[in-house]
Scaffold this motif. Structure first.
Motif, PDB file in Angstrom:
ATOM      1  N   LEU A  21      33.739  42.955  42.231  1.00 59.04           N
ATOM      2  CA  LEU A  21      34.514  43.627  41.186  1.00 59.04           C
ATOM      3  C   LEU A  21      35.979  43.781  41.589  1.00 59.04           C
ATOM      4  O   LEU A  21      36.877  43.636  40.751  1.00 59.04           O
ATOM      5  CB  LEU A  21      33.895  44.992  40.870  1.00 59.04           C
ATOM      6  CG  LEU A  21      32.508  44.956  40.223  1.00 59.04           C
ATOM      7  CD1 LEU A  21      31.952  46.365  40.080  1.00 59.04           C
ATOM      8  CD2 LEU A  21      32.552  44.262  38.867  1.00 59.04           C
ATOM      9  N   GLU A  22      36.238  44.055  42.876  1.00 62.97           N
ATOM     10  CA  GLU A  22      37.617  44.152  43.357  1.00 62.97           C
ATOM     11  C   GLU A  22      38.350  42.826  43.196  1.00 62.97           C
ATOM     12  O   GLU A  22      39.510  42.788  42.771  1.00 62.97           O
ATOM     13  CB  GLU A  22      37.640  44.574  44.824  1.00 62.97           C
ATOM     14  CG  GLU A  22      37.317  46.030  45.069  1.00 62.97           C
ATOM     15  CD  GLU A  22      37.365  46.383  46.545  1.00 62.97           C
ATOM     16  OE1 GLU A  22      37.650  45.493  47.383  1.00 62.97           O
ATOM     17  OE2 GLU A  22      37.131  47.558  46.869  1.00 62.97           O
ATOM     18  N   ALA A  25      39.125  42.133  39.593  1.00 67.33           N
ATOM     19  CA  ALA A  25      40.240  42.980  39.142  1.00 67.33           C
ATOM     20  C   ALA A  25      41.584  42.389  39.537  1.00 67.33           C
ATOM     21  O   ALA A  25      42.545  42.421  38.755  1.00 67.33           O
ATOM     22  CB  ALA A  25      40.087  44.390  39.724  1.00 67.33           C
ATOM     23  N   ARG A  26      41.673  41.824  40.739  1.00 70.36           N
ATOM     24  CA  ARG A  26      42.938  41.219  41.179  1.00 70.36           C
ATOM     25  C   ARG A  26      43.281  39.994  40.336  1.00 70.36           C
ATOM     26  O   ARG A  26      44.446  39.791  39.967  1.00 70.36           O
ATOM     27  CB  ARG A  26      42.863  40.868  42.669  1.00 70.36           C
ATOM     28  CG  ARG A  26      42.972  42.085  43.569  1.00 70.36           C
ATOM     29  CD  ARG A  26      43.135  41.700  45.021  1.00 70.36           C
ATOM     30  NE  ARG A  26      41.909  41.228  45.636  1.00 70.36           N
ATOM     31  CZ  ARG A  26      40.997  42.010  46.210  1.00 70.36           C
ATOM     32  NH1 ARG A  26      41.157  43.323  46.219  1.00 70.36           N
ATOM     33  NH2 ARG A  26      39.922  41.496  46.774  1.00 70.36           N
ATOM     34  N   GLN A  28      42.264  39.448  37.264  1.00 68.43           N
ATOM     35  CA  GLN A  28      42.626  39.950  35.933  1.00 68.43           C
ATOM     36  C   GLN A  28      44.070  40.449  35.926  1.00 68.43           C
ATOM     37  O   GLN A  28      44.808  40.229  34.965  1.00 68.43           O
ATOM     38  CB  GLN A  28      41.665  41.078  35.524  1.00 68.43           C
ATOM     39  CG  GLN A  28      40.254  40.630  35.228  1.00 68.43           C
ATOM     40  CD  GLN A  28      40.132  39.892  33.906  1.00 68.43           C
ATOM     41  OE1 GLN A  28      41.002  39.970  33.044  1.00 68.43           O
ATOM     42  NE2 GLN A  28      39.049  39.164  33.733  1.00 68.43           N
ATOM     43  N   PHE A  29      44.462  41.118  36.986  1.00 64.47           N
ATOM     44  CA  PHE A  29      45.837  41.590  37.138  1.00 64.47           C
ATOM     45  C   PHE A  29      46.817  40.416  37.126  1.00 64.47           C
ATOM     46  O   PHE A  29      47.903  40.496  36.554  1.00 64.47           O
ATOM     47  CB  PHE A  29      45.939  42.370  38.451  1.00 64.47           C
ATOM     48  CG  PHE A  29      47.312  42.873  38.786  1.00 64.47           C
ATOM     49  CD1 PHE A  29      47.828  44.010  38.186  1.00 64.47           C
ATOM     50  CD2 PHE A  29      48.085  42.225  39.738  1.00 64.47           C
ATOM     51  CE1 PHE A  29      49.089  44.494  38.509  1.00 64.47           C
ATOM     52  CE2 PHE A  29      49.354  42.698  40.079  1.00 64.47           C
ATOM     53  CZ  PHE A  29      49.857  43.829  39.462  1.00 64.47           C
ATOM     54  N   GLN A 179      45.466  49.179  45.224  1.00 67.52           N
ATOM     55  CA  GLN A 179      44.137  49.013  44.636  1.00 67.52           C
ATOM     56  C   GLN A 179      43.122  49.888  45.354  1.00 67.52           C
ATOM     57  O   GLN A 179      43.072  49.948  46.581  1.00 67.52           O
ATOM     58  CB  GLN A 179      43.695  47.551  44.707  1.00 67.52           C
ATOM     59  CG  GLN A 179      42.337  47.314  44.046  1.00 67.52           C
ATOM     60  CD  GLN A 179      41.955  45.845  43.996  1.00 67.52           C
ATOM     61  OE1 GLN A 179      42.580  45.006  44.644  1.00 67.52           O
ATOM     62  NE2 GLN A 179      40.928  45.522  43.234  1.00 67.52           N
ATOM     63  N   VAL A 182      38.291  48.981  41.359  1.00 60.47           N
ATOM     64  CA  VAL A 182      38.867  48.107  40.330  1.00 60.47           C
ATOM     65  C   VAL A 182      40.195  48.649  39.805  1.00 60.47           C
ATOM     66  O   VAL A 182      40.856  47.981  39.009  1.00 60.47           O
ATOM     67  CB  VAL A 182      37.889  47.906  39.150  1.00 60.47           C
ATOM     68  CG1 VAL A 182      36.617  47.231  39.629  1.00 60.47           C
ATOM     69  CG2 VAL A 182      37.569  49.229  38.457  1.00 60.47           C
ATOM     70  N   LEU A 183      40.588  49.818  40.267  1.00 60.62           N
ATOM     71  CA  LEU A 183      41.838  50.424  39.806  1.00 60.62           C
ATOM     72  C   LEU A 183      43.029  49.831  40.542  1.00 60.62           C
ATOM     73  O   LEU A 183      43.102  49.852  41.766  1.00 60.62           O
ATOM     74  CB  LEU A 183      41.806  51.938  40.038  1.00 60.62           C
ATOM     75  CG  LEU A 183      43.094  52.697  39.704  1.00 60.62           C
ATOM     76  CD1 LEU A 183      43.357  52.668  38.198  1.00 60.62           C
ATOM     77  CD2 LEU A 183      43.017  54.128  40.219  1.00 60.62           C
TER      78      LEU A 183
END
Length: 202
Positions: A21-22, A25-26, A28-29, A179, A182-183
């Motif tokens: 998930l991490e 997320a990167r 997606q960023f 990070q 996922v934030l």
């Protein structure tokens, strides 16, 4: 492809796996910065390279995924093919890499620098391969600092926050992100973040 403890292989992982998930997320960023010719360096299994190609295809000319492991490149070609993507096997710190790969509008390098002993050559390559006005998005886990021990067996070392962000002083503009899970956010005073992300404009 063999699992080494660092490779992200979505097909073999629980969809709720924290590391998976991490990584998602990167990528997606990074979609926001994807345009023209894009380099994903240390692309591993290729899932993120393909993710970028699918999500930003209308803005892309080509996405090149590079990994030092031939087995990873073969796996990526078989599992994460996309007509806009080319996967190559190469050393990120090879001084001839810019001559081989050319120039890019955006370069993404996630969780790479902590694995590379030839850090200076790697950073020179990133700068040389980025077009003027291009964007580098690079992440790393924070740790005790350069030359200090780490509990991660595949890491040369883990830089401190100050050491990491100071690497990009030669760029025209730098934005700092952090990070946790996922934030991904610019960072808040007093909050601990295990991972840093630098967005650098040449």
């Amino acid at each position: 492809m063999k699992y080494t403890g660092e490779r992200v292989l979505p097909d073999t992982m629980n969809p709720m796996n924290g590391m998976l998930l991490e990584h998602i997320a990167r990528y997606q960023f990074a979609i926001y910065y994807s345009k023209g010719r894009v380099l994903d360096i240390a692309s591993g299994s290729g899932f993120g390279t393909q993710l970028i190609a699918k999500a930003a295809k209308s803005r892309l000319q080509e996405v090149v995924g590079v990994d030092i492991d031939q087995e990873a490149t073969d796996y990526a070609n078989g599992r994460y093919y996309h007509p806009l993507v080319t996967y190559k096997t190469a050393d990120a710190a090879d001084p001839f890499l810019p001559e081989t790969l050319g120039k890019f509008d955006a370069i993404f390098s996630f969780e790479t620098i902590e694995h590379i002993s030839g850090e200076i050559s790697f950073l020179r390559n990133l700068f040389a391969m980025l077009k003027p006005g291009g964007t580098l998005v690079i992440s790393t886990p924070f740790g005790l600092g350069r030359g200090q021990p780490t509990t991660e067996p595949f890491h040369v070392h883990q830089l401190t926050e100050k050491e990491f962000f100071s690497l990009f002083d030669g760029y025209n503009h730098i934005e700092r992100y952090y990070q946790r899970g996922v934030l991904i956010e610019p960072g808040r005073p007093g909050r601990h973040y295990p991972i840093g992300i630098a967005v650098c404009i040449k």
